[in-house]
Design a protein around this motif. Structure first.
Motif, short mmCIF file in Angstrom:
data_model
loop_
_atom_site.label_atom_id
_atom_site.label_comp_id
_atom_site.label_asym_id
_atom_site.label_seq_id
_atom_site.Cartn_x
_atom_site.Cartn_y
_atom_site.Cartn_z
N GLY A 1 0.77 -1.23 0.00
CA GLY A 1 0.00 0.00 0.00
C GLY A 1 0.81 1.28 0.00
N LEU A 2 2.14 1.19 -0.19
CA LEU A 2 2.98 2.38 -0.15
C LEU A 2 3.34 2.91 -1.54
CD1 LEU A 2 5.33 1.46 2.83
CD2 LEU A 2 3.21 2.79 2.85
N LEU A 3 3.02 2.12 -2.57
CA LEU A 3 3.12 2.59 -3.96
C LEU A 3 1.77 2.38 -4.63
CD1 LEU A 3 6.48 1.01 -5.25
CD2 LEU A 3 6.14 3.30 -4.34
N THR A 4 1.46 3.22 -5.61
CA THR A 4 0.28 2.98 -6.42
C THR A 4 0.58 1.84 -7.39
OG1 THR A 4 0.87 4.43 -8.25
CG2 THR A 4 -0.19 5.47 -6.34
N SER A 5 -0.43 1.41 -8.13
CA SER A 5 -0.22 0.33 -9.09
C SER A 5 0.69 0.75 -10.23
CB SER A 5 -1.56 -0.14 -9.65
OG SER A 5 -2.18 0.93 -10.33
N LYS B 1 3.92 4.90 -8.27
CA LYS B 1 4.14 6.22 -7.70
C LYS B 1 4.09 6.13 -6.18
CE LYS B 1 0.90 8.16 -10.28
NZ LYS B 1 0.01 9.16 -10.89
N VAL B 2 4.90 6.92 -5.52
CA VAL B 2 5.00 6.88 -4.06
C VAL B 2 3.78 7.56 -3.44
CG1 VAL B 2 6.33 7.67 -2.07
CG2 VAL B 2 7.51 6.86 -4.10
N LYS B 3 3.18 6.90 -2.48
CA LYS B 3 2.08 7.50 -1.71
C LYS B 3 2.70 8.25 -0.53
CE LYS B 3 -1.39 3.99 -2.87
NZ LYS B 3 -2.40 3.04 -2.33
#
Length: 681
Positions: free
Chosen positions: A651-655, A658-660
């Motif tokens: 859950g710390l990168l998008t699919s 990209k960095v959340k």
């Protein structure tokens, strides 16, 4: 095909509209209800291609060797691609559409990885006026049930290996009546739902075929949930006409693609970029072969021993990349050539030759270097690539030049978002200038709105030190969405507020306010130079563009994923680094840690941190960053088992990798605080 400013309503704070030059004199037409062949909805657009290109290869896939419900043993067979023609795709879609247990206006959620039956399901829904709801395959139980509950979906089409997640949800919404599996029959229990498979529905549909529904271009086609870098995903409501207009727009913007082109489809279909590219390829009669990030090359981790990768077999002529993928290509190639002084020397000469050709608008490093070195790199992805596009985040100019040199083909950047159907601007084949994302595509209007807090103004055009309009990018036209989905039974005030704040009407055109900061150069091309949420204002009042610093850090062999962070009240920024494991492994011996295993303990050793920090500061200087832009300190992070600390799965990168930022900052707050403390210690 550059952009020009149109006359029309504007103000001191909002620019005139920017349009593609050869469309600039044409008034904006209503959302298109027909294209040149008389088609006005997604399905009629595709149906036209089915009739026109019936015998052409359309979609290809690779059979699985074996697969369990958790996907742990999923491997590909040794065989080549299998193909459907356009006629066979049409038959498959018609059969499924005839048996889908949903009516026009109902919502159907697709919860699956990118594959043939994802597309078939979506097209079947478009044919019958069923609203497609998307969910990323990386979503957990809460994310999937939220999408189901908010939209009131009556059907969930689910990848067999994701059934365990769906069945593990504490409570599925009462609206859900059917679970349809892609692949094997459902093994999970769904007491409140009927279960079946895509294959069974298609057999039923063949026995009782139905005509396509009477779908209007103004009907909702899609509720696409954004990947959400800053919070809870929002459902973007997209009409049939918006998807059609952007499909035709891309075709007109890139007229050099023909039916004999081949696209490697591996990015998430739940993301607007991949969906639009596939609709575009269907529209022009070209072919698409499905792959996955884990099987693209011969070194893919989900390949059976001795099995070839997707791209060497498919030999695509076109590919779409997320910048993070090209960053990894850069790191892998540089690491390999630097293993030998001779290789490094020769490759350096080839890159210099490529840079000189790039400056002249040419591709590759020239015939000599291409034969000697670059063809080996090109062979990794089939050796036939003639166009590569990149989107979802900025691509560093150095990476763009590097990849174009190695691949010997144009590498172009595009820009857009889910709210505007993805391809709002796109670099043209003839224009290799790095750092720009091209002029608007034919149906797109671009305006710039002043952002005074960040110092970006339309008045910068008159500033001799700048000479360009600058401001927040507003995107308008028929491809702009209807807004974010609001649950009529449980309306979210925050979403309703976003609908008011993020959209506006100027001169009769609906615009989406992107939050990205852009500037338009003298050729009418857009450049994305900042983002409202990615600016840090230090204690001395100087702004640091976080993405600019991250672009510089990505050029280091030690960096896989960087996140630059600024803490309120501090004088500067620090950086959290997901390191490149091979580079750290090579570094161990030189700092006296040869026998220490790779993991958190190793990357936190002072010797490693100092060596990497010194290298990164040097890289920042070489990239032209000023002292206040250079991170004051660095922290290296990996997962407890030595795997990457930032992934879509946690859950710390998008699919799209990209960095959340907010999530990463929260997860590693202690490390970031310690990083700041090390500066003042």
């Amino acid at each position: 095909m550059v952009g020009v400013w149109e006359t029309g309503e504007s103000s001191a704070s909002i620019s005139p509209a920017l349009r593609r030059a050869n469309d600039a004199q044409r008034e904006l037409e209503p959302p298109p209800i027909a294209d040149e062949e008389g088609n006005g909805t997604v399905w009629t657009l595709v149906a036209c291609s089915v009739n026109k290109f019936g015998k052409n290869p359309c979609v290809g896939w690779r059979p699985l060797l074996k697969r369990d419900v958790e996907g742990k043993f999923e491997k590909l067979t040794l065989g080549n691609y299998e193909w459907w023609t356009y006629s066979e795709l049409g038959e498959s879609v018609a059969a499924l559409a005839s048996a889908l247990p949903a009516a026009k206006g109902d919502a159907l959620l697709i919860y699956a990885e990118t594959q043939r039956d994802w597309l078939v399901t979506a097209l079947a829904c478009f044919r019958m006026g069923i609203i497609v709801v998307t969910a990323y395959a990386t979503l957990g139980e809460e994310g999937v049930t939220t999408s189901l509950a908010q939209t009131g979906a009556v059907v969930c089409v689910c990848d067999a290996k994701l059934l365990k997640i769906l069945s593990g949800a504490q409570q599925l919404p009462s609206s859900l009546k059917y679970v349809v599996t892609i692949g094997d029959a459902p093994a999970a229990e769904f007491p409140s739902c009927e279960t079946t498979t895509i294959a069974k529905l298609q057999e039923m549909g063949k026995q009782a075929p139905k005509e396509a529904a009477d779908v209007d271009p103004s009907d909702v086609a899609l509720i696409m949930y954004t990947s959400g870098t800053t919070g809870v995903p929002k459902g973007v409501v997209v009409k049939q006409s918006s998807l059609v207009s952007m499909t035709i727009s891309v075709k007109n913007h890139l007229p050099y693609f023909k039916p004999d082109d081949v696209h490697c489809a591996y990015l998430p279909l739940a993301h607007i970029m991949e969906l639009m590219i596939e609709l575009w390829f269907l529209h022009i009669g070209a072919s698409m072969g499905y792959g996955s990030p884990q099987t693209l090359t011969d070194t893919g981790v989900k390949l059976q021993t001795g099995c070839r990768g997707d791209t060497p077999l498919l030999r695509p002529t076109a590919m779409i990349f997320a910048p993070a993928v090209l960053d990894k290509v850069y790191a892998a190639v540089m690491r390999k050539v630097q293993s030998s002084a001779v290789k490094a020397f020769l490759f350096g000469l080839a890159l210099k030759a490529g840079e000189k050709r790039f400056e002249k608008g040419l591709n590759g490093a020239g015939v000599f270097w291409n034969v000697l070195l670059m063809k080996k790199i090109q062979a990794l992805i089939g050796g036939r690539l003639r166009y590569a596009a990149c989107g979802s985040a900025p691509l560093a100019p150095a990476i763009q030049i590097f990849v174009q040199t190695c691949f010997n083909c144009p590498v172009r950047q595009g820009y857009g978002c889910t709210e505007t159907c993805g391809v709002s601007t796109l670099g043209t084949m003839q224009d290799s200038d790095p750092g720009q994302v091209g002029p608007p595509t034919p149906v797109t209007y671009i305006r710039l709105r002043d952002w005074e807090d960040g110092g970006y103004l339309n008045a910068d055009l008159q500033n001799p030190n700048i000479g360009r309009r600058r401001g927040e990018v507003l995107i308008g036209g028929p491809a702009t969405c209807e807004g974010y989905y609001v649950d009529k039974w449980r309306p979210d005030p925050a979403i309703a507020k976003k609908n008011k704040e993020d959209f506006m009407v100027v001169d009769g055109i609906r615009y989406f306010c992107t939050g990205d900061i852009g500037e338009v150069d003298k050729f009418g091309r857009l450049r994305i130079v900042d983002r409202k949420k990615d600016l840090f204002k230090g204690a001395t009042g100087e702004y640091v563009a976080l993405t600019k610093v991250e672009a510089a850090l990505k050029l280091s062999k030690f960096v896989e994923i960087p996140m630059v962070y600024g803490k309120t009240g501090e004088k500067g920024v620090v950086a959290l680094i997901c390191p490149q494991m091979p580079a750290i492994q090579d570094l161990k011996a030189s700092v006296g840690l040869k026998d220490m295993p790779y993991g958190p303990d190793l990357v936190q050793r002072p010797e490693i941190v100092k060596a990497v920090s010194d290298a990164l500061k040097k890289q920042c200087k070489q990239s032209g960053l000023l002292a206040f832009e250079t991170p004051m300190a660095f922290v290296l992070v990996v997962a407890p088992d030595g795997s990457p600390a930032l992934t879509p799965e946690n859950g710390l990168l998008t699919s799209t990798l990209k960095v959340k930022r907010p999530m990463v900052a929260k997860a590693f707050q202690a490390e970031l605080d310690a990083c700041y403390a090390s500066v003042t210690a």
